[in-house]
Design a protein around this motif. Sequence first.
Motif, PDB file in Angstrom:
ATOM      1  N   LEU A 162       0.821  -1.205   0.000  1.00 42.09           N
ATOM      2  CA  LEU A 162       0.000   0.000   0.000  1.00 42.09           C
ATOM      3  C   LEU A 162       0.854   1.253   0.000  1.00 42.09           C
ATOM      4  CD1 LEU A 162      -2.836  -0.967   2.524  1.00 42.09           C
ATOM      5  CD2 LEU A 162      -3.023  -0.714   0.043  1.00 42.09           C
ATOM      6  N   GLY A 163       1.962   1.206   0.755  1.00 40.33           N
ATOM      7  CA  GLY A 163       2.853   2.355   0.770  1.00 40.33           C
ATOM      8  C   GLY A 163       3.391   2.670  -0.613  1.00 40.33           C
ATOM      9  N   GLY A 164       3.803   1.630  -1.343  1.00 39.61           N
ATOM     10  CA  GLY A 164       4.290   1.825  -2.702  1.00 39.61           C
ATOM     11  C   GLY A 164       3.202   2.293  -3.647  1.00 39.61           C
ATOM     12  N   PHE A 165       1.989   1.728  -3.496  1.00 34.01           N
ATOM     13  CA  PHE A 165       0.883   2.100  -4.387  1.00 34.01           C
ATOM     14  C   PHE A 165       0.498   3.567  -4.211  1.00 34.01           C
ATOM     15  CE2 PHE A 165      -3.722   2.751  -4.809  1.00 34.01           C
ATOM     16  CZ  PHE A 165      -3.876   2.484  -6.170  1.00 34.01           C
ATOM     17  N   PHE A 166       0.298   3.984  -2.962  1.00 32.38           N
ATOM     18  CA  PHE A 166      -0.116   5.374  -2.734  1.00 32.38           C
ATOM     19  C   PHE A 166       0.973   6.357  -3.148  1.00 32.38           C
ATOM     20  CE2 PHE A 166      -3.056   3.497   0.544  1.00 32.38           C
ATOM     21  CZ  PHE A 166      -4.215   3.806  -0.146  1.00 32.38           C
ATOM     22  N   THR A 167       2.229   5.991  -2.889  1.00 32.48           N
ATOM     23  CA  THR A 167       3.326   6.887  -3.252  1.00 32.48           C
ATOM     24  C   THR A 167       3.416   7.049  -4.759  1.00 32.48           C
ATOM     25  OG1 THR A 167       4.553   6.224  -1.268  1.00 32.48           O
ATOM     26  CG2 THR A 167       5.806   7.286  -3.028  1.00 32.48           C
ATOM     27  N   ASP A 168       3.257   5.946  -5.492  1.00 27.66           N
ATOM     28  CA  ASP A 168       3.380   5.995  -6.952  1.00 27.66           C
ATOM     29  C   ASP A 168       2.145   6.578  -7.626  1.00 27.66           C
ATOM     30  OD1 ASP A 168       5.864   4.846  -6.710  1.00 27.66           O
ATOM     31  OD2 ASP A 168       5.143   2.798  -7.046  1.00 27.66           O
ATOM     32  N   SER A 169       0.945   6.270  -7.094  1.00 23.97           N
ATOM     33  CA  SER A 169      -0.294   6.626  -7.785  1.00 23.97           C
ATOM     34  C   SER A 169      -0.911   7.935  -7.304  1.00 23.97           C
ATOM     35  CB  SER A 169      -1.318   5.498  -7.618  1.00 23.97           C
ATOM     36  OG  SER A 169      -0.796   4.266  -8.085  1.00 23.97           O
ATOM     37  N   LEU A 170      -0.774   8.262  -6.027  1.00 25.24           N
ATOM     38  CA  LEU A 170      -1.399   9.470  -5.489  1.00 25.24           C
ATOM     39  C   LEU A 170      -0.339  10.387  -4.889  1.00 25.24           C
ATOM     40  CD1 LEU A 170      -4.490   7.744  -3.794  1.00 25.24           C
ATOM     41  CD2 LEU A 170      -4.491   9.093  -5.903  1.00 25.24           C
ATOM     42  N   SER A 171      -0.083  10.216  -3.631  1.00 24.85           N
ATOM     43  CA  SER A 171       0.916  11.009  -2.922  1.00 24.85           C
ATOM     44  C   SER A 171       1.293  10.262  -1.663  1.00 24.85           C
ATOM     45  CB  SER A 171       0.351  12.387  -2.572  1.00 24.85           C
ATOM     46  OG  SER A 171       1.129  13.016  -1.560  1.00 24.85           O
ATOM     47  N   TRP A 172       2.501  10.492  -1.164  1.00 27.32           N
ATOM     48  CA  TRP A 172       2.898   9.831   0.081  1.00 27.32           C
ATOM     49  C   TRP A 172       1.977  10.226   1.231  1.00 27.32           C
ATOM     50  CZ3 TRP A 172       3.910  12.879   4.244  1.00 27.32           C
ATOM     51  CH2 TRP A 172       4.323  14.197   4.015  1.00 27.32           C
ATOM     52  N   ARG A 173       1.309  11.374   1.124  1.00 27.26           N
ATOM     53  CA  ARG A 173       0.416  11.827   2.195  1.00 27.26           C
ATOM     54  C   ARG A 173      -0.773  10.887   2.367  1.00 27.26           C
ATOM     55  NH1 ARG A 173       2.095  16.928   3.705  1.00 27.26           N
ATOM     56  NH2 ARG A 173       3.503  17.916   2.212  1.00 27.26           N
ATOM     57  N   TRP A 174      -1.158  10.183   1.302  1.00 33.12           N
ATOM     58  CA  TRP A 174      -2.275   9.246   1.391  1.00 33.12           C
ATOM     59  C   TRP A 174      -1.923   8.000   2.204  1.00 33.12           C
ATOM     60  CZ3 TRP A 174      -7.310   9.622   0.547  1.00 33.12           C
ATOM     61  CH2 TRP A 174      -7.755  10.769  -0.132  1.00 33.12           C
ATOM     62  N   VAL A 175      -0.637   7.784   2.451  1.00 32.65           N
ATOM     63  CA  VAL A 175      -0.233   6.716   3.358  1.00 32.65           C
ATOM     64  C   VAL A 175      -0.870   6.953   4.730  1.00 32.65           C
ATOM     65  CG1 VAL A 175       1.746   5.776   4.618  1.00 32.65           C
ATOM     66  CG2 VAL A 175       1.901   6.153   2.159  1.00 32.65           C
ATOM     67  N   PHE A 176      -1.052   8.218   5.102  1.00 29.51           N
ATOM     68  CA  PHE A 176      -1.655   8.577   6.380  1.00 29.51           C
ATOM     69  C   PHE A 176      -3.143   8.867   6.252  1.00 29.51           C
ATOM     70  CE2 PHE A 176       2.814  10.029   6.381  1.00 29.51           C
ATOM     71  CZ  PHE A 176       3.306   9.162   7.354  1.00 29.51           C
ATOM     72  N   TYR A 177      -3.550   9.502   5.172  1.00 27.63           N
ATOM     73  CA  TYR A 177      -4.969   9.847   5.008  1.00 27.63           C
ATOM     74  C   TYR A 177      -5.864   8.617   4.934  1.00 27.63           C
ATOM     75  CZ  TYR A 177      -3.459  14.630   3.889  1.00 27.63           C
ATOM     76  OH  TYR A 177      -2.913  15.892   3.935  1.00 27.63           O
ATOM     77  N   ILE A 178      -5.346   7.499   4.405  1.00 23.19           N
ATOM     78  CA  ILE A 178      -6.175   6.309   4.244  1.00 23.19           C
ATOM     79  C   ILE A 178      -6.652   5.771   5.586  1.00 23.19           C
ATOM     80  CG2 ILE A 178      -4.258   4.655   4.312  1.00 23.19           C
ATOM     81  CD1 ILE A 178      -7.450   4.520   2.119  1.00 23.19           C
ATOM     82  N   ASN A 179      -5.947   6.149   6.669  1.00 21.83           N
ATOM     83  CA  ASN A 179      -6.362   5.696   7.998  1.00 21.83           C
ATOM     84  C   ASN A 179      -7.681   6.318   8.438  1.00 21.83           C
ATOM     85  OD1 ASN A 179      -4.004   4.183   8.345  1.00 21.83           O
ATOM     86  ND2 ASN A 179      -2.886   5.898   9.228  1.00 21.83           N
ATOM     87  N   LEU A 180      -8.001   7.491   7.907  1.00 19.97           N
ATOM     88  CA  LEU A 180      -9.140   8.250   8.427  1.00 19.97           C
ATOM     89  C   LEU A 180     -10.478   7.541   8.218  1.00 19.97           C
ATOM     90  CD1 LEU A 180      -8.006  11.867   7.453  1.00 19.97           C
ATOM     91  CD2 LEU A 180      -7.601  10.597   9.567  1.00 19.97           C
ATOM     92  N   PRO A 181     -10.841   7.114   7.003  1.00 16.70           N
ATOM     93  CA  PRO A 181     -12.130   6.424   6.864  1.00 16.70           C
ATOM     94  C   PRO A 181     -12.174   5.086   7.590  1.00 16.70           C
ATOM     95  CG  PRO A 181     -10.905   6.351   4.794  1.00 16.70           C
ATOM     96  CD  PRO A 181     -10.185   7.306   5.697  1.00 16.70           C
ATOM     97  N   THR A 182     -11.066   4.337   7.550  1.00 21.46           N
ATOM     98  CA  THR A 182     -11.043   3.038   8.232  1.00 21.46           C
ATOM     99  C   THR A 182     -11.157   3.215   9.739  1.00 21.46           C
ATOM    100  OG1 THR A 182      -9.572   2.252   6.475  1.00 21.46           O
ATOM    101  CG2 THR A 182      -9.791   0.861   8.423  1.00 21.46           C
TER     102      THR A 182
END
Length: 542
Positions: A162-182
């Motif tokens: 997931l870290g690689g996917f978010f970094t490559d596809s969106l932004s490294w910041r989404w590594v942390f933002y994805i925690n919010l809805p879950t």
Amino acid sequence: MTDTAPGAPTTGLSQRQIYFVFAGLMLGMFLAALDQTVVATALPTIVGDLGGLNHLSWVVTSYLLASTVSTPLWGKLGDLYGRKGFFQAAIVIFLVGSALSGLSQNLNELIAFRALQGLGAGGLIVGAQAIIGDIVPLRDRGRYSGLMAGTFAISSVAGPLLGGFFTDSLSWRWVFYINLPTGALALLVVAAALHARTTHVEHKIDYLGAGITAAMATSLILMLTWGGTTYAWDSAMIVGLGVATVVLFGLMIVVEQRATEPVVPLRLFRISNFRVSFTAGVVVAFSMFGATTFLPLFLQVVHGASPTSSGLQMVPIMAFMLLMSVYVGRRMSITGRYRTFPIIGTVLVALGLYLLSFLDAHTPFWQTAIYMAVLGAGLGSVMQVLLVICQNSVEYSDLGVGTSLAAFGRSIGGALGVAVFGTIFNNRLAVELPKHLPAAALSRIHGASVTANPAAVNAMPAPIRHGIQLGFADSLHLVFLAAVPFGLLALVLALRIHEQPLRTAGAESGPAFEGPAIETATADGMPISAEAVSSKSPARSR
């Protein structure tokens, strides 16, 4: 009428409600476990954006440190005042830390907010495991232990991916933002499914003991993290931290012996099964984290796998850990017996580590997968069982602190294992590389730099790359071999575990939660469920 299953706990929750609560708890635990690994693949991009290369390791260390030192206090507060509120608070703290981490504008901010995340993570892991102890009797808990182990196993694989996917596809910041809805979903589930009981008993919180314990753990983890990397092992900083750890440990013993309600009840260590299973957990974590930390390094440097690919190639460990956890858990629920599983598990752990010591640059992946599967099967047979034994050994009033101490011991054991085996690896690498590379090539590389950046190895000319791969393989051989005696030490400890009946429904009722059951009160005014009153086992209250 409810659909309560036979042997359901005395919280008044039906089996369907228990599954619902369990899902929320696993979401929280998954978030905390995921954030131990998800940042790793995003670190190069984070540094490129925020700068601060010299403090890069603190992005990981601050999280580990905060989650480790906070676990004893989270467990004790849950025992004193009920776990639901503190588990919810841990989720909120974790989500605030996640949001702020994603908004960080420099590395210092990110490090501070990662520490805030870690503070919440400590409460998530301990709270989830202790709440399961509240709603599921130990005799039935085996059915859930496989899913608990699976949560950690899946997070270990999913984190780097997931870290690689978010970094490559969106932004490294989404590594942390994805925690919010879950995390928000977990918060809603816990709020809806669990109903806290209000108690009116005065307690005296052991702030001094908590502070000294946190300071001791901080000194120890910093010593293990910095030793041999940021500072030499014989430097004044590392020696000073070592002395501070010893002094603070002695002071903790003195303070906790005198505390009215200690955050680390030393009396628990007078219980044979608790003492042995706690120590075995530390030793297993020492060998497990110390060895498995270097498996991705082997796959990336020696076999040339990408970070994402190396994560996928670790699946045999996680899959067999999950399978054995489920199997062992079901057998424990059916038979009520557990002693043989840690014995079998530690044998498999030692065997798996020994087999991994044969890995080299020419080992085919199918063979590596078999060796990893043996290690995973061993870990799945022992890790969750040791936690159940710890919980079964203590009084219900100590369930939270007993659970937190087990988690605390594993964290310290893992940090110690990474430090010790890291020192072994670095020292051996300094000996092995000159055997496979000419002096001219050695002058172009630095052992620490290639260790930290496997991609740099794969970009080197073929002859140099091949020499580095041979040096790494020979060095890692000793790392895995050095872990074997600790696997055997865990076996010796497992042999000292005594079989005790797992507590069944009615033996673990307490004031942490309430369900639809009719309530009455004990002599001291504490509410208990009607089922606990009718049970032959006396209800325990705080």
